[in-house]
Scaffold this motif. Structure first.
Motif, PDB file in Angstrom:
ATOM      1  N   UNK A 160       0.784  -1.231  -0.355  1.00 65.99           N
ATOM      2  CA  UNK A 160      -0.328   0.284   0.234  1.00 65.99           C
ATOM      3  C   UNK A 160       0.718   1.282  -0.588  1.00 65.99           C
ATOM      4  N   UNK A 161       2.008   1.639  -0.371  1.00 65.15           N
ATOM      5  CA  UNK A 161       2.957   2.557  -0.410  1.00 65.15           C
ATOM      6  C   UNK A 161       2.603   2.960  -1.351  1.00 65.15           C
ATOM      7  N   UNK A 162       2.793   4.304  -2.383  1.00 63.75           N
ATOM      8  CA  UNK A 162       2.028   4.944  -2.887  1.00 63.75           C
ATOM      9  C   UNK A 162       3.390   4.750  -4.124  1.00 63.75           C
ATOM     10  N   UNK A 163       2.996   4.819  -5.217  1.00 65.96           N
ATOM     11  CA  UNK A 163       4.153   4.836  -6.495  1.00 65.96           C
ATOM     12  C   UNK A 163       5.667   6.000  -6.480  1.00 65.96           C
ATOM     13  N   UNK A 164       4.863   7.067  -5.837  1.00 67.96           N
ATOM     14  CA  UNK A 164       5.846   7.777  -5.719  1.00 67.96           C
ATOM     15  C   UNK A 164       6.312   7.774  -4.437  1.00 67.96           C
ATOM     16  N   UNK A 165       5.891   7.320  -3.878  1.00 73.79           N
ATOM     17  CA  UNK A 165       6.945   7.133  -2.044  1.00 73.79           C
ATOM     18  C   UNK A 165       7.931   6.812  -2.959  1.00 73.79           C
ATOM     19  N   UNK A 166       7.693   5.201  -3.548  1.00 74.82           N
ATOM     20  CA  UNK A 166       8.967   4.026  -3.875  1.00 74.82           C
ATOM     21  C   UNK A 166       9.762   5.074  -4.649  1.00 74.82           C
ATOM     22  N   UNK A 167       9.573   5.864  -5.766  1.00 76.77           N
ATOM     23  CA  UNK A 167      10.511   6.562  -6.181  1.00 76.77           C
ATOM     24  C   UNK A 167      10.992   7.381  -5.591  1.00 76.77           C
ATOM     25  N   UNK A 168      10.960   8.353  -4.799  1.00 75.18           N
ATOM     26  CA  UNK A 168      11.158   9.329  -3.351  1.00 75.18           C
ATOM     27  C   UNK A 168      12.534   8.448  -2.495  1.00 75.18           C
ATOM     28  N   UNK A 169      11.926   7.244  -2.109  1.00 75.65           N
ATOM     29  CA  UNK A 169      12.781   6.701  -1.021  1.00 75.65           C
ATOM     30  C   UNK A 169      13.923   6.053  -1.483  1.00 75.65           C
ATOM     31  N   UNK A 170      14.103   5.834  -2.737  1.00 80.03           N
ATOM     32  CA  UNK A 170      14.632   4.968  -3.697  1.00 80.03           C
ATOM     33  C   UNK A 170      15.984   6.618  -4.799  1.00 80.03           C
ATOM     34  N   UNK A 171      15.091   7.652  -4.543  1.00 83.25           N
ATOM     35  CA  UNK A 171      16.230   8.545  -5.216  1.00 83.25           C
ATOM     36  C   UNK A 171      16.326   8.791  -6.725  1.00 83.25           C
ATOM     37  N   UNK A 172      14.778   8.265  -6.891  1.00 77.84           N
ATOM     38  CA  UNK A 172      14.486   8.240  -8.229  1.00 77.84           C
ATOM     39  C   UNK A 172      13.789   9.634  -8.647  1.00 77.84           C
ATOM     40  N   UNK A 173      14.763  10.529  -8.635  1.00 81.22           N
ATOM     41  CA  UNK A 173      14.388  11.930  -9.370  1.00 81.22           C
ATOM     42  C   UNK A 173      13.020  12.090 -10.896  1.00 81.22           C
ATOM     43  N   UNK A 174      13.889  11.515 -11.717  1.00 85.11           N
ATOM     44  CA  UNK A 174      12.914  11.959 -12.939  1.00 85.11           C
ATOM     45  C   UNK A 174      11.949  11.278 -12.921  1.00 85.11           C
ATOM     46  N   UNK A 175      11.817   9.868 -12.421  1.00 84.80           N
ATOM     47  CA  UNK A 175      11.162   9.385 -12.187  1.00 84.80           C
ATOM     48  C   UNK A 175       9.756   9.198 -10.903  1.00 84.80           C
TER      49      UNK A 175
END
Length: 114
Positions: A95-110
């Motif tokens: 139930x994490x958001x996709x945006x959280x996954x991208x941000x937490x993993x440091x994927x700025x462009x994503x």
């Protein structure tokens, strides 16, 4: 060459990998000029299903979106959005958001693509 192989379904034969980072879609995402290759590979059901976490998913592009956001595959995320894949408030199995996954993993462009 990639276009010919994917369109003729010849490339589908060797798309299996245990490591998503070595999948055809991930390699295309990292490649110079990879946008066209990503477009072609996202059209390949076998290439997409190699990256699904559910064996019998009925929504393989949604599962690819989860993987692409977590791994920072901005070209893939952009292509999936272009194809109309929904980006709901939560989609990840925990139930994490996709945006959280991208941000937490440091994927700025994503994160920007989302």
């Amino acid at each position: 060459l990639v276009r010919a192989l994917v369109q003729d379904k010849l490339a589908d034969v060797r798309l299996a990998t245990n490591d998503p980072e070595f999948s055809a879609i991930a390699i295309a995402n990292r490649s110079a000029g990879g946008k066209e290759m990503v477009e072609l590979l996202v059209s390949s059901d076998k290439a997409v299903r190699q990256l699904c976490f559910s064996r019998s998913t009925t929504r393989p592009l949604d599962e690819l979106m989860v993987t692409a956001c977590a791994r920072g595959w901005a070209l893939v995320v952009g292509e999936l959005i272009r194809r109309g894949v929904n980006v709901p408030a939560f989609q990840h199995p925990d139930r994490r958001t996709l945006l959280i996954d991208a941000v937490v993993n440091g994927h700025v462009e994503t994160a920007r693509a989302l």
